[in-house]
Write an enzyme that holds these catalytic residues in place. Structure first.
Site, PDB file in Angstrom:
ATOM      1  N   CYS A   8      36.520  45.640  42.169  1.00  0.00           N
ATOM      2  CA  CYS A   8      35.728  45.197  41.039  1.00  0.00           C
ATOM      3  C   CYS A   8      35.655  43.658  41.402  1.00  0.00           C
ATOM      4  CB  CYS A   8      36.327  45.610  39.912  1.00  0.00           C
ATOM      5  SG  CYS A   8      37.994  45.011  39.495  1.00  0.00           S
ATOM      6  N   CYS A  34      40.921  44.657  35.547  1.00  0.00           N
ATOM      7  CA  CYS A  34      40.398  45.771  34.759  1.00  0.00           C
ATOM      8  C   CYS A  34      39.968  46.854  35.421  1.00  0.00           C
ATOM      9  CB  CYS A  34      39.368  45.301  33.857  1.00  0.00           C
ATOM     10  SG  CYS A  34      39.383  43.748  32.932  1.00  0.00           S
ATOM     11  N   ARG A  35      38.861  47.153  36.010  1.00  0.00           N
ATOM     12  CA  ARG A  35      38.433  48.395  36.569  1.00  0.00           C
ATOM     13  C   ARG A  35      39.012  48.794  37.713  1.00  0.00           C
ATOM     14  NH1 ARG A  35      32.369  46.268  37.043  1.00  0.00           N
ATOM     15  NH2 ARG A  35      33.436  44.324  37.334  1.00  0.00           N
ATOM     16  N   SER A  36      39.057  47.998  39.041  1.00  0.00           N
ATOM     17  CA  SER A  36      39.800  48.495  40.332  1.00  0.00           C
ATOM     18  C   SER A  36      41.222  48.735  40.004  1.00  0.00           C
ATOM     19  CB  SER A  36      39.500  47.589  41.333  1.00  0.00           C
ATOM     20  OG  SER A  36      39.954  46.347  41.215  1.00  0.00           O
ATOM     21  N   ASP A  76      31.560  46.377  33.359  1.00  0.00           N
ATOM     22  CA  ASP A  76      32.621  45.356  33.367  1.00  0.00           C
ATOM     23  C   ASP A  76      33.047  45.475  31.883  1.00  0.00           C
ATOM     24  OD1 ASP A  76      34.212  43.321  32.973  1.00  0.00           O
ATOM     25  OD2 ASP A  76      32.840  42.006  34.284  1.00  0.00           O
ATOM     26  N   ASN A  90      39.531  42.157  39.747  1.00  0.00           N
ATOM     27  CA  ASN A  90      40.758  43.189  40.181  1.00  0.00           C
ATOM     28  C   ASN A  90      41.781  43.094  38.977  1.00  0.00           C
ATOM     29  OD1 ASN A  90      43.377  43.216  42.563  1.00  0.00           O
ATOM     30  ND2 ASN A  90      42.372  45.126  41.676  1.00  0.00           N
TER      31      ASN A  90
HETATM   32  P1  4NP Z   1      37.101  43.516  36.427  1.00  0.00           P
HETATM   33  O1  4NP Z   1      36.740  42.796  35.156  1.00  0.00           O
HETATM   34  O2  4NP Z   1      36.000  43.116  37.466  1.00  0.00           O
HETATM   35  O3  4NP Z   1      37.046  44.836  35.927  1.00  0.00           O
HETATM   36  O4  4NP Z   1      38.394  43.163  36.651  1.00  0.00           O
HETATM   37  C1  4NP Z   1      36.838  41.159  34.938  1.00  0.00           C
HETATM   38  C2  4NP Z   1      37.863  40.535  34.870  1.00  0.00           C
HETATM   39  C3  4NP Z   1      37.966  39.065  35.021  1.00  0.00           C
HETATM   40  C4  4NP Z   1      36.682  38.632  34.844  1.00  0.00           C
HETATM   41  C5  4NP Z   1      35.413  39.363  34.939  1.00  0.00           C
HETATM   42  C6  4NP Z   1      35.577  40.560  35.106  1.00  0.00           C
HETATM   43  N1  4NP Z   1      36.682  37.066  34.782  1.00  0.00           N
HETATM   44  O5  4NP Z   1      35.448  36.648  34.536  1.00  0.00           O
HETATM   45  O6  4NP Z   1      37.534  36.578  34.575  1.00  0.00           O
END
Ligand code: 4NP
Length: 157
Positions: free
Chosen positions: A12, A17-19, A126, A15
């Site tokens: 994602c 939340c989703r992955s 996201d 790294n």
């Molecule tokens: P992820 O979510 O891609 O599912 O881990 C996010 C985590 C952090 C951020 C964006 C999306 N960020 O902008 O910090």
């Protein structure tokens, strides 16, 4: 024929939340089915390198019985494209970023996670800037698509 000892990298943006949620869900499902898979996750950006998964991901995931212990954020590396059989993106932007970084002969390894689910949703959205409901929805989608990906790896679809 089923692919033995396949390796899967979930990707994602952050790294956190989703992955890592997909990694935890997939490890759980692989263990339940006694599948010997190498499972990991990474992000296309490195802002949170070394950090554990987001508290909200851990909270909703642990409530469903998934184990997030020992997971730490890292960025996708050039080596990943060589090592992993399946490199599985959460959304179109992740997939585009992977395509830019991945050598063309290895593009067949790149997939969208939701392509393994029979649902209307084609991405895992996201959840970072939203509430708990978004994190629950992420898990719903990951659980559904993980079953499809396991069937695919086992050669059943
Ligand atoms: P992820 O979510 O891609 O599912 O881990 C996010 C985590 C952090 C951020 C964006 C999306 N960020 O902008 O910090």
């Amino acid at each position: 024929m089923a692919q033995q000892n396949a390796s899967v990298l979930f990707v994602c943006l952050g790294n956190i939340c989703r992955s890592p949620s997909a990694e935890a869900v997939f490890k759980h499902k692989a263990k339940q089915r006694q599948l010997d898979l190498h499972i990991d996750s990474a992000g296309t950006m490195g802002y949170h390198t070394g950090c554990p998964p987001d508290e909200r991901s851990q909270q909703v995931g642990e409530a469903r019985g998934y184990d997030f212990s020992g997971l730490a954020c890292r960025r996708v590396s050039a080596e990943d494209f060589e090592i992993f059989d399946y490199i599985v993106a959460m959304d179109h932007q992740n997939l585009e970023n992977l395509k830019e970084a991945c050598p063309a002969p290895l593009h067949h390894k790149l997939h969208l996670l939701m392509s393994f689910a029979d649902l209307e949703e084609d991405i895992v959205p996201d959840p970072y800037y939203g509430g708990k409901k978004g994190f629950e929805y992420v898990l719903d989608l990951i659980e559904e698509a993980s079953d499809g990906l396991i069937s695919h790896i086992q050669g059943r679809s």
